[in-house]
Enzyme design. Structure first.
Site, PDB file in Angstrom:
ATOM      1  N   THR A  16     -11.459 -10.206  -2.724  1.00  0.00           N
ATOM      2  CA  THR A  16     -12.094 -10.970  -3.632  1.00  0.00           C
ATOM      3  C   THR A  16     -12.313 -12.436  -2.918  1.00  0.00           C
ATOM      4  O   THR A  16     -13.359 -13.209  -3.197  1.00  0.00           O
ATOM      5  CB  THR A  16     -11.332 -11.369  -4.987  1.00  0.00           C
ATOM      6  N   ASP A  60     -12.695  -3.525   0.106  1.00  0.00           N
ATOM      7  CA  ASP A  60     -11.803  -3.572  -0.923  1.00  0.00           C
ATOM      8  C   ASP A  60     -10.738  -3.119  -0.746  1.00  0.00           C
ATOM      9  O   ASP A  60     -10.524  -2.142  -0.116  1.00  0.00           O
ATOM     10  CB  ASP A  60     -12.600  -3.080  -2.431  1.00  0.00           C
ATOM     11  N   SER A  62      -8.399  -1.762  -2.241  1.00  0.00           N
ATOM     12  CA  SER A  62      -8.296  -0.310  -2.529  1.00  0.00           C
ATOM     13  C   SER A  62      -8.482   0.942  -1.547  1.00  0.00           C
ATOM     14  O   SER A  62      -8.082   1.861  -1.709  1.00  0.00           O
ATOM     15  CB  SER A  62      -8.928  -0.020  -4.046  1.00  0.00           C
ATOM     16  N   THR A 169       5.499  -7.471  -4.968  1.00  0.00           N
ATOM     17  CA  THR A 169       4.763  -6.511  -5.720  1.00  0.00           C
ATOM     18  C   THR A 169       3.825  -7.427  -6.524  1.00  0.00           C
ATOM     19  O   THR A 169       3.920  -8.560  -6.805  1.00  0.00           O
ATOM     20  CB  THR A 169       5.838  -5.783  -6.538  1.00  0.00           C
ATOM     21  N   GLN A 281      12.612   2.182 -11.119  1.00  0.00           N
ATOM     22  CA  GLN A 281      11.436   1.495 -12.163  1.00  0.00           C
ATOM     23  C   GLN A 281      11.671   0.085 -12.433  1.00  0.00           C
ATOM     24  O   GLN A 281      10.685  -0.352 -12.696  1.00  0.00           O
ATOM     25  CB  GLN A 281      11.241   2.298 -13.036  1.00  0.00           C
ATOM     26  N   CYS A 282      12.894  -0.389 -12.481  1.00  0.00           N
ATOM     27  CA  CYS A 282      13.103  -1.761 -12.772  1.00  0.00           C
ATOM     28  C   CYS A 282      12.611  -2.766 -11.779  1.00  0.00           C
ATOM     29  O   CYS A 282      12.880  -2.447 -10.425  1.00  0.00           O
ATOM     30  CB  CYS A 282      14.593  -1.963 -13.232  1.00  0.00           C
TER      31      CYS A 282
HETATM   32  N1  ASP Z   1     -10.174  -5.336  -5.727  1.00  0.00           N
HETATM   33  C1  ASP Z   1      -9.857  -6.593  -5.039  1.00  0.00           C
HETATM   34  C2  ASP Z   1      -9.038  -5.987  -3.676  1.00  0.00           C
HETATM   35  O1  ASP Z   1      -8.055  -5.817  -3.857  1.00  0.00           O
HETATM   36  C3  ASP Z   1      -8.987  -7.558  -5.709  1.00  0.00           C
HETATM   37  C4  ASP Z   1      -8.804  -8.752  -5.024  1.00  0.00           C
HETATM   38  O2  ASP Z   1      -9.200  -9.049  -3.898  1.00  0.00           O
HETATM   39  O3  ASP Z   1      -7.708  -9.358  -5.307  1.00  0.00           O
HETATM   40  O4  ASP Z   1      -9.735  -6.103  -2.671  1.00  0.00           O
END
Ligand code: ASP
Length: 345
Positions: A16, A60, A62, A169, A281-282
């Site tokens: 972003t 991105d 992801s 995290t 998981q905590c």
């Molecule tokens: N989906 C975007 C990414 O991780 C969100 C961001 O940039 O914060 O690339």
């Protein structure tokens, strides 16, 4: 003190932060970093040099893969002598994974590698990206009285907080202050002044070379427990062909069910040489398997404690250790010692 002779390399991977709004369509589009200073004139006021390297195309986060991590390490290695520090612009979604992986791939790091991003694009009026970027650059250029970098670590900087990368995290999908390092004090907090926690920051051995590692092993998986989990689901995870390591996300201080089918599946996997590391998981606190009968059983089976490792760091550490071709018993031992400040003992 920010060193005016500093040379910083800004690596834009995507996310972003590097977007601007296309005025005619309203769509978010990657920013042209070749025109960084034109688009972001505040950069001119930095009193040290910043060069840029762009991922082409920007991604991105992801879509981050091992190849992207190798590419980042390669750029840092190729420019290690020339630059005093590195700032990596990265999407926030997988930033904690990338920061964790880099903290192991860059061994005995002697220069700052600061990851930052933003929740709103740099081209938006209310962007959080400008402050994140400017401050991350200034931290990367900051030196102590011996002319050593203030933060020779892989760190994440977001919204006034500088955190050890492999302790972070992403907690918030909306808030500007999206990251925390639940089990590690901040490396610094920035306000009017930069307040470093010098006793927390790792001091490398400057007489030793930095090692750049490129081989990661993807034969690992995360198995998150939940009440009602089926034997088929557990079996499917543990029977993945070529599987070497499992990050087992357990309840509370490291507890799991004691159903015979569950423990026998784990035992069978351990007998096949699969390393199972127990993380909680905590978000806060640590795995203490001796505390309850359900945890003690896991310990007896040969599940190892991940102490207060984040899931992201446990996963990245296994990818790295298996990538180095260590034997199972070495991986077992090394998972339980801090290699890069990733766990507290
Ligand atoms: N989906 C975007 C990414 O991780 C969100 C961001 O940039 O914060 O690339």
């Amino acid at each position: 003190m920010i060193d005016i002779n500093s040379n910083i390399l800004l690596i834009y991977t995507g996310g972003t932060i590097g977007m601007v709004e296309n005025k005619s369509t309203g769509a978010l589009e990657p920013f042209n970093f070749d025109h960084l200073y034109a688009n972001f004139p505040e950069m001119e006021r930095l009193n040290f040099n910043v060069d840029t390297y762009l991922f082409d195309p920007p991604i991105d986060s992801s879509d981050i893969t091992f190849e992207s991590w190798y590419q980042i390490v390669k750029i840092i290695e190729a420019n290690y002598i020339k630059y005093d520090g590195f700032v990596i612009l990265h999407g926030t979604d997988t930033m904690a994974y990338t920061a964790s992986a880099l903290s192991f791939m860059l061994e005995n790091l002697t220069k700052p590698v600061i990851l930052t991003g933003s929740q709103l694009p740099i081209g938006k009026l209310r962007t959080d990206g400008k402050e994140n970027l400017i401050t991350a650059l200034e931290i990367a250029a900051d030196k102590d009285q011996n002319n050593n970098p203030k933060v020779p670590e892989v760190a994440v900087y977001m919204q006034n907080l500088l955190m050890r990368g492999n302790r972070t995290t992403k907690l918030n999908a909306d808030n500007f202050s999206a990251f925390r390092s639940p089990n590690c004090p901040f490396l610094a907090e920035t306000g009017i002044e930069f307040r470093y926690n010098n006793h927390v920051i790792i001091k490398p051995d400057y007489s030793k070379e930095t090692d750049f590692n490129y081989i990661l092993d993807g034969n690992v998986v995360i198995l998150k427990l939940f009440p009602g989990i089926s034997s088929e689901a557990v079996k499917a995870h543990l029977n993945i062909p070529e599987l070497k390591g499992v990050v087992l996300e357990t309840f509370g201080s490291g507890n799991s069910p004691l159903f015979p089918w569950f423990t026998s599946l784990l035992q069978d996997a351990i007998n096949r040489g699969i390393i199972i590391v127990n993380v909680s998981q905590c978000l806060f606190g640590s795995v203490e398997m001796h505390r309850y009968q359900n945890g003690q059983k896991l310990e007896k089976l040969g599940v190892i404690s991940g102490h207060d490792l984040t899931t992201e760091a446990a996963l990245a550490k296994m990818m790295y250790l298996f990538g180095r071709d260590y034997s199972s018993s070495e991986v077992n031992r090394l998972m339980q010692v801090a290699l890069s400040g990733e766990l507290s003992l």
